[in-house]
Write an enzyme that holds these catalytic residues in place. Sequence first.
Site, mmCIF file in Angstrom:
data_model
loop_
_atom_site.group_PDB
_atom_site.id
_atom_site.type_symbol
_atom_site.label_atom_id
_atom_site.label_comp_id
_atom_site.label_asym_id
_atom_site.label_seq_id
_atom_site.Cartn_x
_atom_site.Cartn_y
_atom_site.Cartn_z
ATOM 1 N N SER A 29 0.818 -1.209 0.000
ATOM 2 C CA SER A 29 0.000 0.000 0.000
ATOM 3 C C SER A 29 0.853 1.259 0.000
ATOM 4 O O SER A 29 2.067 1.209 0.172
ATOM 5 C CB SER A 29 -0.883 0.011 1.245
ATOM 6 O OG SER A 29 -0.063 0.206 2.382
ATOM 7 N N LYS A 30 0.147 2.358 -0.170
ATOM 8 C CA LYS A 30 0.794 3.662 -0.138
ATOM 9 C C LYS A 30 1.487 3.867 1.215
ATOM 10 O O LYS A 30 2.544 4.466 1.298
ATOM 11 C CB LYS A 30 -0.285 4.723 -0.344
ATOM 12 C CG LYS A 30 0.246 6.072 -0.673
ATOM 13 C CD LYS A 30 -0.843 6.933 -1.252
ATOM 14 C CE LYS A 30 -1.489 7.781 -0.178
ATOM 15 N NZ LYS A 30 -2.573 8.614 -0.685
ATOM 16 N N ARG A 31 0.851 3.347 2.252
ATOM 17 C CA ARG A 31 1.430 3.524 3.588
ATOM 18 C C ARG A 31 2.779 2.806 3.725
ATOM 19 O O ARG A 31 3.671 3.285 4.418
ATOM 20 C CB ARG A 31 0.447 3.032 4.649
ATOM 21 C CG ARG A 31 0.468 3.929 5.864
ATOM 22 C CD ARG A 31 -0.740 3.768 6.769
ATOM 23 N NE ARG A 31 -2.012 3.794 6.073
ATOM 24 C CZ ARG A 31 -3.031 2.979 6.370
ATOM 25 N NH1 ARG A 31 -2.887 2.065 7.306
ATOM 26 N NH2 ARG A 31 -4.173 3.084 5.731
ATOM 27 N N ALA A 75 4.927 2.525 1.439
ATOM 28 C CA ALA A 75 5.878 3.398 0.779
ATOM 29 C C ALA A 75 6.333 4.476 1.753
ATOM 30 O O ALA A 75 7.526 4.745 1.893
ATOM 31 C CB ALA A 75 5.233 4.034 -0.441
ATOM 32 N N GLU A 76 5.363 5.061 2.447
ATOM 33 C CA GLU A 76 5.700 6.128 3.391
ATOM 34 C C GLU A 76 6.537 5.582 4.542
ATOM 35 O O GLU A 76 7.522 6.182 4.950
ATOM 36 C CB GLU A 76 4.406 6.763 3.925
ATOM 37 C CG GLU A 76 3.801 7.718 2.912
ATOM 38 C CD GLU A 76 2.304 7.881 3.042
ATOM 39 O OE1 GLU A 76 1.733 7.422 4.052
ATOM 40 O OE2 GLU A 76 1.702 8.454 2.108
#
Length: 513
Positions: free
Chosen positions: A265-267, A269-270
Amino acid sequence: MEREVRVRFAPSPTGALHIGGVRTALYNYLFAKKNGGKFLIRIEDTDQTRFVPGAEEYIKESLAWAGIETDEDPWKGGPHGPYRQSERKAMYMQYALDLVEKGHAYYAFDTSEELDAMRERLTAARVVSPQYNSITRTTMKNSLTLPEDEVKARLASGEPYVIRIKIPRKEEVRLNDMIRGWVMVHSSTLDDKVLMKSDGMPTYHLANIVDDHLMGITHVIRGEEWLPSAPLHVLLYKYFGWEDTMPQFAHLPLLLKPDGNGKLSKRDAEKHGFPVFPLEWTDPNTGGQVAGFRESGYLPDAFVNFLALLGWNPGNQEEIFSKEQLIEAFTVERIGKSGTKFDINKANWFNEIYLRAKPNVELAEYLLASLKQEGIACTPEKAAKVCGVMKERATFPTDFWKEGKFFFLSPTSFDEKIAEKKWNNDTVNALTAYKEELLANTETITPELAKALLTTALEKKGIGMGKVMQGVRLAITGVGAGPDLMEVIEIIGKEEVIKRIDFAIDNLKAYIH
Ligand code: GLU
């Protein structure tokens, strides 16, 4: 007659295109090219509430950057256009009405309050997933329960309605997925999905099937999240009478988090500081930003090679594939059934391989761009030389500058830890002797000469090379590690080396205990 292979990538422009979407596009592309077929893009923008400005442009730019070329798309057109569902709006109603006529779909007039009430009723009765289906539809306001006259009157008065598919109560729906094999679902688990919405727009399910049919799609290669919808799609093909040309399905496994637990998920990546989107993106609605592979310094061919192997394998140990080689080697049969863990280190490894394979003059362009930003002048020849020396140590194009600043700027400070450990009288004596050798020699400096002069200096002083080498590097570059020092000396030149030796001896005195 064999049909021409035609596949499509059908994204919805609802935000940045996730790397999993790029992989889906890539597999479709590879499959089409391998089979001498066509690859097209269709923008599925029927859900206007989820439309995000710029998202379509983002999709286009992402695929262009990755070199995933299309044969037909909304931008260049083609024989089966338009390729944007919003522009095909007028076509869908007739297909929904055809199903109503055949008894496979029906009008439903329920208000959202009535639908909520139905769900509440079912939840109270402990129904696990309350839905509008073959049982509950008998209690709702639709053309199956209302008298015909009333249905006509409601339609004539312009009352809002949707058209729902009439899922059979007891039927086994089967499909043979190219990756998963036979998938069997009982129709009692399916709900009467809306096909036409009250705003006159088709839902994804209707538009997707109608368009795949009209566009002559032979294979549907898409993400696993669409597998639960596939039985409904199979029924739609059957009800339309298009079974003979129904595409073959291939549902791709998920891309998993680096630890393998759940969908990437995008999270993630963060959290881990790596990109999961092809390009940088700022959401126009939320202002939220995501990092891009492109902006982070990944080369498109390395990115594509990495992506191809996230879920597909060639059946041997080979890992480096150009796009042409991927087309040649690609088969759906070698796509794995289970999810693939995303590993950014692997992406970095591919980037290093592709970076190193590039000629130095091409790499020099990156370095020259960084230097220009810093306001540092440099000839293309010198830049190419620096890249040649640095490329074994670089992962990204920006590393040439980041890790090679000392080629252009004399050190003004020194790595303290190394100074603490390696700066001593032996190092100073060695450097003083080296400076004398450099000054006494009049030949043009080469790595061999630089080495020979250092050897002579150390022999005269009776100091071992291993003892002082890191100190010498520290004086010349300011840091404790880097590419071959003799090559560095050649590039920065004799005069500059002598200057740096003087500066280091003057400024590192405090480290001598
Ligand atoms: N519009 C769907 C999506 O956004 C396409 C699914 C499919 O390929 O059928 O993923």
